[in-house]
Scaffold this active site. Structure first.
Site, PDB file in Angstrom:
ATOM      1  N   GLY A 185     -24.408   3.490   4.993  1.00 17.78           N
ATOM      2  CA  GLY A 185     -23.337   4.259   4.097  1.00 17.78           C
ATOM      3  C   GLY A 185     -23.641   4.085   3.049  1.00 17.78           C
ATOM      4  O   GLY A 185     -23.733   2.523   2.762  1.00 17.78           O
ATOM      5  N   VAL A 186     -24.457   4.543   2.238  1.00 18.63           N
ATOM      6  CA  VAL A 186     -24.710   3.882   1.021  1.00 18.63           C
ATOM      7  C   VAL A 186     -24.240   5.029  -0.313  1.00 18.63           C
ATOM      8  O   VAL A 186     -24.764   5.541  -1.055  1.00 18.63           O
ATOM      9  CB  VAL A 186     -26.286   4.253   1.150  1.00 18.63           C
ATOM     10  CG1 VAL A 186     -27.358   3.341   1.132  1.00 18.63           C
ATOM     11  CG2 VAL A 186     -27.255   5.198   1.114  1.00 18.63           C
ATOM     12  N   GLY A 187     -22.908   4.906   0.368  1.00 24.12           N
ATOM     13  CA  GLY A 187     -22.085   5.496  -1.023  1.00 24.12           C
ATOM     14  C   GLY A 187     -21.813   4.209  -1.978  1.00 24.12           C
ATOM     15  O   GLY A 187     -22.743   3.511  -2.981  1.00 24.12           O
ATOM     16  N   LYS A 188     -20.587   4.325  -2.719  1.00 22.82           N
ATOM     17  CA  LYS A 188     -20.546   3.836  -4.340  1.00 22.82           C
ATOM     18  C   LYS A 188     -20.801   2.363  -3.943  1.00 22.82           C
ATOM     19  O   LYS A 188     -21.239   1.939  -4.549  1.00 22.82           O
ATOM     20  CB  LYS A 188     -18.836   3.969  -4.456  1.00 22.82           C
ATOM     21  CG  LYS A 188     -18.557   5.179  -4.510  1.00 22.82           C
ATOM     22  CD  LYS A 188     -17.278   5.399  -5.857  1.00 22.82           C
ATOM     23  CE  LYS A 188     -15.537   5.080  -4.776  1.00 22.82           C
ATOM     24  NZ  LYS A 188     -15.959   6.601  -3.287  1.00 22.82           N
ATOM     25  N   VAL A 189     -20.035   1.739  -2.403  1.00 21.13           N
ATOM     26  CA  VAL A 189     -19.926   0.048  -2.859  1.00 21.13           C
ATOM     27  C   VAL A 189     -22.020  -0.018  -2.018  1.00 21.13           C
ATOM     28  O   VAL A 189     -22.621  -1.031  -2.762  1.00 21.13           O
ATOM     29  CB  VAL A 189     -19.690  -0.559  -2.073  1.00 21.13           C
ATOM     30  CG1 VAL A 189     -19.831  -2.519  -0.917  1.00 21.13           C
ATOM     31  CG2 VAL A 189     -18.127  -0.268  -2.058  1.00 21.13           C
ATOM     32  N   GLY A 190     -22.481   0.750  -0.880  1.00 23.09           N
ATOM     33  CA  GLY A 190     -23.185   0.602  -0.143  1.00 23.09           C
ATOM     34  C   GLY A 190     -24.932   0.763  -1.116  1.00 23.09           C
ATOM     35  O   GLY A 190     -25.610  -0.409  -1.856  1.00 23.09           O
ATOM     36  N   HIS A 191     -24.635   1.357  -1.352  1.00 18.67           N
ATOM     37  CA  HIS A 191     -25.937   1.454  -2.859  1.00 18.67           C
ATOM     38  C   HIS A 191     -26.449   0.606  -3.536  1.00 18.67           C
ATOM     39  O   HIS A 191     -27.276   0.309  -4.700  1.00 18.67           O
ATOM     40  CB  HIS A 191     -26.079   3.376  -3.338  1.00 18.67           C
ATOM     41  CG  HIS A 191     -25.446   3.033  -5.101  1.00 18.67           C
ATOM     42  ND1 HIS A 191     -24.195   3.221  -5.155  1.00 18.67           N
ATOM     43  CD2 HIS A 191     -26.193   2.704  -6.003  1.00 18.67           C
ATOM     44  CE1 HIS A 191     -24.143   3.282  -6.566  1.00 18.67           C
ATOM     45  NE2 HIS A 191     -25.225   3.276  -7.465  1.00 18.67           N
TER      46      HIS A 191
ATOM     47  N   LYS B 221       0.774  -1.475   0.024  1.00 22.58           N
ATOM     48  CA  LYS B 221       0.055  -0.274   0.018  1.00 22.58           C
ATOM     49  C   LYS B 221       1.038   0.664  -0.136  1.00 22.58           C
ATOM     50  O   LYS B 221       1.993   0.731   0.479  1.00 22.58           O
ATOM     51  CB  LYS B 221      -0.685   0.325   1.390  1.00 22.58           C
ATOM     52  CG  LYS B 221      -2.213   0.820   1.313  1.00 22.58           C
ATOM     53  CD  LYS B 221      -3.423   0.305   0.782  1.00 22.58           C
ATOM     54  CE  LYS B 221      -4.661   0.821   0.715  1.00 22.58           C
ATOM     55  NZ  LYS B 221      -5.758   0.335   0.538  1.00 22.58           N
TER      56      LYS B 221
END
Ligand SMILES: NC(=O)c1ccc[n+]([C@@H]2O[C@H](COP(=O)([O-])OP(=O)(O)OC[C@H]3O[C@@H](n4cnc5c(N)ncnc54)[C@H](O)[C@@H]3O)[C@@H](O)[C@H]2O)c1
Length: 386
Positions: free
Chosen positions: A201-207, A101
């Protein structure tokens, strides 16, 4: 003027470096870090740290975090912690890739520029493939396209440049597979049909995850601090329930809790609230969900089945890893589907070893690193594998 300083495990130095190169435990390869590279380019202002935790399984793959750390010490700690996590994630995902990383120190909204990203790309190139970079917090596919002008060891580029694009699609798909496996282990059926699932959390992954859950027949409850994110979900799925915050979500009589926002989501209070509400599965996308050691045992003691975060959220790294070979969505999706089987295997091992699933996951990842890296003792006549 460019400075690069590489410190390697073969010549550990005292002081701060002793923390980096911890001694091996139980013969686990790369329990300490193999190599940490400090990169400084005065002209562009680049200050970056590339941490290679382990190349036991192959080149170290992991994203670049662009973040305004308070101190360089804090940046180093983050690079060390995150790169170690990538070794375990890549191992359990079945990839022929080790863990690394990088962090770039600065404010991505103010400090990021072409010269800085390209300088960073040259440092990545200087490692000749020991480290392969990708997106992380503060870096995007467009940034990877810029970095790719200086190095071939970059993935997560835009589709128009041969990249795989948005990794959250397969991340969400993988989390859904882990949740189906959890349902199978808990209720005997690999479906969330009729179950109450809370997504924090419904951002990029959550939604995207909400989309899978709705299609599977789950009753979905969501929360997010960002109103636009909630509105997007509401518009796509009008039947989804919305609650004000995570505290309200935890009291919403959930069968399954899916943390899909920030790390550290599972602390003592949250686990107690889940236990009181009768929630029996935790499976979500967020990285580093366990706030401190011991939470995994508390979850198990309360009868809450925890699907290890780095296992179920590995769809994204599976996607960017596939790009290295020339991206094929169906091939990557097939690999991400295997998260279902691996999650079930972890639950089985946890039960037979009498340990929480998080411990069983670490053990299986370490076993693979140990066994596969040991193959290098079989000498090959060509340079195909070193
Ligand atoms: N994107 C990927 O491919 C990927 C891969 C592996 C792991 N992850 C992890 O999954 C998590 C989500 O990633 P993402 O890409 O969807 O990020 P994102 O930033 O798009 O979404 C996170 C959402 O959480 C919301 N949020 C923040 N704090 C909150 C809180 N206290 N309560 C409720 N909502 C809150 C934000 O408003 C945002 O909408 C992160 O922990 C990330 O590290 C993402």
């Amino acid at each position: 003027m460019t400075d690069v300083q590489t410190v390697s495990a073969t010549h550990p130095a005292p002081g701060v470096l002793s923390r980096i190169f911890r001694t091996e435990q139980d013969g686990v390869p790369g329990d300490g870090h193999e190599q940490v590279v400090l990169c400084h380019d005065r002209a562009s202002g680049l200050k970056a740290i590339i941490a290679i935790h382990s190349t036991a399984l192959g080149p170290a793959l992991g994203g670049t975090r662009f973040f305004q750390y308070a101190t360089e010490e804090e940046a180093l700690e983050d690079a060390l912690r995150l790169s170690r996590g990538m070794s375990y994630k890549n191992a359990l995902a079945g990839l022929d890739l080790g863990g690394g990383k990088a962090v770039i120190i600065g404010d991505p909204n103010k400090d990021k520029n072409e010269a800085m990203l390209r300088a960073y790309g040259r440092f990545v190139q200087s490692l000749r493939g020991r480290y392969i970079t990708a997106c992380d917090v503060g870096t995007y596919v467009q940034d990877m396209d810029v970095i790719a002008r200086e190095t071939e060891f970059v993935t997560g580029r835009s589709p128009e440049n041969g990249g795989a694009g948005d990794s959250s699609i397969l991340t969400a798909f993988g989390v859904f597979q882990g949740m189906r496996a959890s349902a199978q282990a808990r209720w005997g059926q690999p479906t969330l049909r009729g179950k109450r699932v809370g997504v924090a959390g419904v951002g990029k992954v959550g939604h995207y995850l909400v989309g899978h859950l709705v299609a599977d027949g789950a009753v979905v409850v969501v929360t997010d601090v960002f109103e636009a994110a909630v509105n997007r979900v509401r518009a796509a799925h009008p039947d989804v329930e919305v609650v004000a915050d995570t505290a309200a979500l935890l009291q919403a009589k959930l069968d399954v809790y899916a943390p899909c926002a920030l790390g550290g989501a599972l602390d003592d209070d949250t686990v107690a609230a889940l236990g009181e509400a009768g929630t029996t599965i935790v499976c979500g996308a967020a990285n580093n969900q366990l706030a401190h050691p011991g939470v995994e045992k508390d979850l198990a003691d309360r009868g809450i089945l925890y699907a290890p975060d780095y296992l179920v959220n590995s769809g994204g790294v599976i996607q960017v890893a596939d790009e290295i070979e020339g991206f094929n969505f169906e091939r990557a999706k097939n690999k991400a589907t295997k998260i279902f089987d691996t999650t079930l295997e972890i639950f089985t091992r946890a039960a037979s070893d009498g340990v929480p699933p998080a411990v069983a996951a670490d053990r299986l990842a370490e076993k693979r690193m140990r066994e596969i890296s040991a193959l290098r003792t079989i000498l090959l006549p060509s340079a195909r594998r070193s």
